[in-house]
Design a protein around this motif. Structure first.
Motif, PDB file in Angstrom:
ATOM      1  N   ALA A  32       0.859  -1.187   0.000  1.00  0.00           N
ATOM      2  CA  ALA A  32       0.000   0.000   0.000  1.00  0.00           C
ATOM      3  C   ALA A  32       0.889   1.228   0.000  1.00  0.00           C
ATOM      4  O   ALA A  32       1.964   1.231   0.627  1.00  0.00           O
ATOM      5  CB  ALA A  32      -0.924  -0.004   1.220  1.00  0.00           C
ATOM      6  N   SER A  33       0.468   2.259  -0.692  1.00  0.00           N
ATOM      7  CA  SER A  33       1.277   3.472  -0.748  1.00  0.00           C
ATOM      8  C   SER A  33       0.390   4.706  -0.750  1.00  0.00           C
ATOM      9  O   SER A  33      -0.747   4.680  -1.229  1.00  0.00           O
ATOM     10  CB  SER A  33       2.183   3.479  -1.992  1.00  0.00           C
ATOM     11  N   LEU A  34       0.924   5.781  -0.201  1.00  0.00           N
ATOM     12  CA  LEU A  34       0.286   7.092  -0.203  1.00  0.00           C
ATOM     13  C   LEU A  34       1.320   8.105  -0.662  1.00  0.00           C
ATOM     14  O   LEU A  34       2.414   8.181  -0.093  1.00  0.00           O
ATOM     15  CB  LEU A  34      -0.230   7.462   1.188  1.00  0.00           C
ATOM     16  N   TYR A  35       0.962   8.864  -1.707  1.00  0.00           N
ATOM     17  CA  TYR A  35       1.874   9.874  -2.260  1.00  0.00           C
ATOM     18  C   TYR A  35       1.151  11.220  -2.282  1.00  0.00           C
ATOM     19  O   TYR A  35       0.047  11.317  -2.818  1.00  0.00           O
ATOM     20  CB  TYR A  35       2.297   9.486  -3.675  1.00  0.00           C
ATOM     21  N   GLU A  36       1.749  12.234  -1.700  1.00  0.00           N
ATOM     22  CA  GLU A  36       1.174  13.582  -1.681  1.00  0.00           C
ATOM     23  C   GLU A  36       2.222  14.579  -2.153  1.00  0.00           C
ATOM     24  O   GLU A  36       3.378  14.526  -1.718  1.00  0.00           O
ATOM     25  CB  GLU A  36       0.711  13.960  -0.266  1.00  0.00           C
ATOM     26  N   GLN A  37       1.794  15.468  -3.033  1.00  0.00           N
ATOM     27  CA  GLN A  37       2.701  16.475  -3.590  1.00  0.00           C
ATOM     28  C   GLN A  37       2.023  17.832  -3.578  1.00  0.00           C
ATOM     29  O   GLN A  37       0.925  17.992  -4.100  1.00  0.00           O
ATOM     30  CB  GLN A  37       3.077  16.087  -5.024  1.00  0.00           C
ATOM     31  N   ASP A  38       2.656  18.816  -2.933  1.00  0.00           N
ATOM     32  CA  ASP A  38       2.137  20.181  -2.907  1.00  0.00           C
ATOM     33  C   ASP A  38       2.528  20.912  -4.184  1.00  0.00           C
ATOM     34  O   ASP A  38       3.432  20.483  -4.905  1.00  0.00           O
ATOM     35  CB  ASP A  38       2.670  20.923  -1.680  1.00  0.00           C
ATOM     36  N   PRO A  39       1.873  22.033  -4.478  1.00  0.00           N
ATOM     37  CA  PRO A  39       2.107  22.692  -5.772  1.00  0.00           C
ATOM     38  C   PRO A  39       3.354  23.566  -5.793  1.00  0.00           C
ATOM     39  O   PRO A  39       3.925  23.923  -4.762  1.00  0.00           O
ATOM     40  CB  PRO A  39       0.852  23.546  -5.935  1.00  0.00           C
ATOM     41  N   ILE A  40       3.749  23.888  -7.009  1.00  0.00           N
ATOM     42  CA  ILE A  40       4.647  25.013  -7.286  1.00  0.00           C
ATOM     43  C   ILE A  40       3.852  25.977  -8.145  1.00  0.00           C
ATOM     44  O   ILE A  40       3.253  25.571  -9.157  1.00  0.00           O
ATOM     45  CB  ILE A  40       5.915  24.586  -8.035  1.00  0.00           C
ATOM     46  N   TYR A  41       3.805  27.230  -7.760  1.00  0.00           N
ATOM     47  CA  TYR A  41       3.132  28.244  -8.571  1.00  0.00           C
ATOM     48  C   TYR A  41       4.146  28.911  -9.489  1.00  0.00           C
ATOM     49  O   TYR A  41       5.289  29.163  -9.086  1.00  0.00           O
ATOM     50  CB  TYR A  41       2.437  29.265  -7.686  1.00  0.00           C
ATOM     51  N   ALA A  42       3.713  29.168 -10.716  1.00  0.00           N
ATOM     52  CA  ALA A  42       4.619  29.734 -11.712  1.00  0.00           C
ATOM     53  C   ALA A  42       5.238  31.045 -11.225  1.00  0.00           C
ATOM     54  O   ALA A  42       6.394  31.336 -11.513  1.00  0.00           O
ATOM     55  CB  ALA A  42       3.876  29.944 -13.035  1.00  0.00           C
ATOM     56  N   ARG A  43       4.488  31.818 -10.462  1.00  0.00           N
ATOM     57  CA  ARG A  43       4.983  33.113  -9.989  1.00  0.00           C
ATOM     58  C   ARG A  43       6.165  32.978  -9.026  1.00  0.00           C
ATOM     59  O   ARG A  43       6.866  33.957  -8.775  1.00  0.00           O
ATOM     60  CB  ARG A  43       3.854  33.875  -9.288  1.00  0.00           C
ATOM     61  N   ASP A  44       6.385  31.771  -8.501  1.00  0.00           N
ATOM     62  CA  ASP A  44       7.453  31.563  -7.521  1.00  0.00           C
ATOM     63  C   ASP A  44       8.764  31.100  -8.139  1.00  0.00           C
ATOM     64  O   ASP A  44       9.701  30.757  -7.414  1.00  0.00           O
ATOM     65  CB  ASP A  44       6.998  30.554  -6.472  1.00  0.00           C
ATOM     66  N   ARG A  45       8.840  31.057  -9.475  1.00  0.00           N
ATOM     67  CA  ARG A  45      10.068  30.684 -10.152  1.00  0.00           C
ATOM     68  C   ARG A  45      10.395  31.732 -11.210  1.00  0.00           C
ATOM     69  O   ARG A  45       9.547  32.089 -12.025  1.00  0.00           O
ATOM     70  CB  ARG A  45       9.932  29.311 -10.814  1.00  0.00           C
ATOM     71  N   LYS A  46      11.631  32.189 -11.198  1.00  0.00           N
ATOM     72  CA  LYS A  46      12.043  33.241 -12.124  1.00  0.00           C
ATOM     73  C   LYS A  46      11.826  32.836 -13.570  1.00  0.00           C
ATOM     74  O   LYS A  46      11.401  33.645 -14.408  1.00  0.00           O
ATOM     75  CB  LYS A  46      13.518  33.583 -11.883  1.00  0.00           C
ATOM     76  N   VAL A  47      12.079  31.567 -13.881  1.00  0.00           N
ATOM     77  CA  VAL A  47      11.983  31.112 -15.262  1.00  0.00           C
ATOM     78  C   VAL A  47      10.540  31.026 -15.746  1.00  0.00           C
ATOM     79  O   VAL A  47      10.288  31.003 -16.954  1.00  0.00           O
ATOM     80  CB  VAL A  47      12.687  29.743 -15.415  1.00  0.00           C
ATOM     81  N   ALA A  48       9.578  30.992 -14.813  1.00  0.00           N
ATOM     82  CA  ALA A  48       8.185  30.757 -15.210  1.00  0.00           C
ATOM     83  C   ALA A  48       7.238  31.873 -14.820  1.00  0.00           C
ATOM     84  O   ALA A  48       6.077  31.853 -15.226  1.00  0.00           O
ATOM     85  CB  ALA A  48       7.689  29.453 -14.591  1.00  0.00           C
ATOM     86  N   ARG A  49       7.697  32.867 -14.049  1.00  0.00           N
ATOM     87  CA  ARG A  49       6.756  33.824 -13.476  1.00  0.00           C
ATOM     88  C   ARG A  49       6.181  34.819 -14.473  1.00  0.00           C
ATOM     89  O   ARG A  49       5.203  35.505 -14.192  1.00  0.00           O
ATOM     90  CB  ARG A  49       7.417  34.584 -12.328  1.00  0.00           C
ATOM     91  N   ASN A  50       6.778  34.921 -15.657  1.00  0.00           N
ATOM     92  CA  ASN A  50       6.301  35.899 -16.631  1.00  0.00           C
ATOM     93  C   ASN A  50       6.072  35.222 -17.972  1.00  0.00           C
ATOM     94  O   ASN A  50       6.938  34.494 -18.463  1.00  0.00           O
ATOM     95  CB  ASN A  50       7.317  37.033 -16.784  1.00  0.00           C
ATOM     96  N   ALA A  51       4.894  35.436 -18.547  1.00  0.00           N
ATOM     97  CA  ALA A  51       4.592  34.886 -19.869  1.00  0.00           C
ATOM     98  C   ALA A  51       5.367  35.614 -20.970  1.00  0.00           C
ATOM     99  O   ALA A  51       5.411  35.136 -22.108  1.00  0.00           O
ATOM    100  CB  ALA A  51       3.090  34.972 -20.148  1.00  0.00           C
ATOM    101  N   ASP A  52       5.968  36.750 -20.645  1.00  0.00           N
ATOM    102  CA  ASP A  52       6.843  37.454 -21.576  1.00  0.00           C
ATOM    103  C   ASP A  52       8.260  36.930 -21.369  1.00  0.00           C
ATOM    104  O   ASP A  52       8.954  37.322 -20.419  1.00  0.00           O
ATOM    105  CB  ASP A  52       6.778  38.960 -21.331  1.00  0.00           C
ATOM    106  N   THR A  53       8.687  36.013 -22.215  1.00  0.00           N
ATOM    107  CA  THR A  53       9.990  35.366 -22.047  1.00  0.00           C
ATOM    108  C   THR A  53      11.029  35.899 -23.023  1.00  0.00           C
ATOM    109  O   THR A  53      12.030  35.237 -23.296  1.00  0.00           O
ATOM    110  CB  THR A  53       9.845  33.845 -22.220  1.00  0.00           C
ATOM    111  N   ARG A  54      10.832  37.097 -23.534  1.00  0.00           N
ATOM    112  CA  ARG A  54      11.805  37.654 -24.469  1.00  0.00           C
ATOM    113  C   ARG A  54      13.176  37.824 -23.831  1.00  0.00           C
ATOM    114  O   ARG A  54      14.209  37.646 -24.492  1.00  0.00           O
ATOM    115  CB  ARG A  54      11.298  38.994 -25.006  1.00  0.00           C
ATOM    116  N   ALA A  55      13.204  38.151 -22.535  1.00  0.00           N
ATOM    117  CA  ALA A  55      14.490  38.316 -21.846  1.00  0.00           C
ATOM    118  C   ALA A  55      15.258  37.004 -21.750  1.00  0.00           C
ATOM    119  O   ALA A  55      16.470  37.003 -21.545  1.00  0.00           O
ATOM    120  CB  ALA A  55      14.258  38.888 -20.447  1.00  0.00           C
ATOM    121  N   LEU A  56      14.554  35.886 -21.912  1.00  0.00           N
ATOM    122  CA  LEU A  56      15.188  34.567 -21.839  1.00  0.00           C
ATOM    123  C   LEU A  56      15.374  33.964 -23.225  1.00  0.00           C
ATOM    124  O   LEU A  56      15.679  32.777 -23.350  1.00  0.00           O
ATOM    125  CB  LEU A  56      14.334  33.634 -20.969  1.00  0.00           C
ATOM    126  N   GLY A  57      15.166  34.772 -24.260  1.00  0.00           N
ATOM    127  CA  GLY A  57      15.309  34.289 -25.623  1.00  0.00           C
ATOM    128  C   GLY A  57      14.034  33.727 -26.213  1.00  0.00           C
ATOM    129  O   GLY A  57      14.061  33.138 -27.304  1.00  0.00           O
TER     130      GLY A  57
END
Length: 326
Positions: A32-57
């Motif tokens: 038997a197993s139980l697996y729980e995973q909490d979220p990551i919000y895009a706003r909490d990561r520099k690479v994902a927090r902005n839909a304008d990714t021109r600065a990243l190429g």
């Protein structure tokens, strides 16, 4: 197991229990197993927090459906609602939806698995397997957008609509509904499987008989979406939307700035959609095989089998999705 990302989110917990033993005439195993995973919000990561990714190429993927209404007039001018008036739209009047979305979806998964074997005699052995898996995940989506000109059935704000200050029909109005409740998508699934096999040897023939059964059920509930049929009437001609106490219609303001959509208006056009379904499979099979030394070239193998399968599936949208545009 317990872990988390160095930023302090994505807490992950995994518990596994297993037991197995040999028996005088077989074996038994269960886990038997139980697996729980909490979220990551895009706003909490520099690479994902902005839909304008021109600065990243990359490219600018921000949305033109903005919290302050974006309106294209018949004459070609595009305006942004501001305070009690309007101003010309600029290239930066775009909405960064990444600030609201989950990049890693929170997840909970529970599973049970067991199998057993038994030797009836020296020639016949039986096996069984049973498994169950339950999964639940809730994604946080960007606030609901309205693109009147690009909906499945295009909408328009009537020239005499209650909240049309321009006095002419507006075909292209874009609005991000931050006044709505949070838009989420809940996915739940259950998978159950059972298998039983008996195999043996009769003279020089190997044989096996098996029964398999499985059923998968899934549902998807999306909250914070728009009832497009109600919206169509709410932004249509004023004489067809006189008020909830008169004709059941609440006029809705999608041409104003953030905050101009009142709670009553949001309640009138907001909706929850649900789709559920299942698939089921059962089968019975019987197989025999033998090896013959009949040919000069060597051994020949013969195998025969018979299987009967029964399958069914169903997809059931909620009454709202079955009868209403969203």
């Amino acid at each position: 197991f317990y872990g988390q990302a160095q930023e302090g989110d994505l807490e992950t917990r995994n518990i596994n229990l297993q037991y197995g033993t040999g028996l005088p005439d077989g074996s038994f195993f269960i886990s038997a197993s139980l697996y729980e995973q909490d979220p990551i919000y895009a706003r909490d990561r520099k690479v994902a927090r902005n839909a304008d990714t021109r600065a990243l190429g990359g490219t600018d993927q921000r949305s033109s459906a903005t919290p302050d209404s974006r309106i294209s007039l018949p004459g070609g001018q595009t305006l942004i609602a501001q305070d009690s008036g309007y101003r010309p739209a600029t290239d930066e009047d775009l909405f960064n939806y990444q600030a609201y979305t989950s990049a890693v979806v929170p997840l909970e998964r529970t599973s049970i698995y067991t199998n057993a074997s038994y030797d009836f005699n020296e020639s016949v052995t039986g096996y069984t397997e049973l498994s169950y898996l339950d999964t639940e995940a809730t994604a946080t989506l960007a606030p609901t957008p309205i693109f009147t000109a690009f909906e499945q059935d295009p909408l328009s704000v009537a020239a005499d609509a209650v909240y049309n200050p321009f006095g002419e029909e507006l075909l292209d109005v874009r609005r991000r509904l931050l006044e709505f409740p949070e838009r989420t998508q809940l996915n739940e699934s259950e998978v159950t499987r059972f298998s039983a096999v008996v195999e043996g040897l009769y003279d020089t023939w190997n044989w096996d008989a098996a029964y398999n059964w499985s059923r998968s059920e899934a549902s998807e509930v999306t909250r914070g979406i728009v009832n497009a049929d109600r919206l169509r009437r709410a932004i249509g001609p004023a004489d067809n939307c006189l008020g909830t106490t008169i004709d059941g219609c609440q006029a809705v303001n999608i041409t104003g700035p953030l905050g101009s959509l009142t709670p009553e208006q949001a309640d009138y056009i907001s909706a929850t959609g649900e789709v559920s379904g299942y698939s089921k499979l059962s089968s019975i099979s019987f197989n025999v095989s033998n090896a013959f030394e009949l040919l000069a070239a060597g051994r020949s193998d013969l195998a025969l089998g018979l299987e009967h399968r029964m399958e069914s599936t169903s997809k059931r949208p909620s009454a709202l999705l079955a009868t209403t545009n969203t």
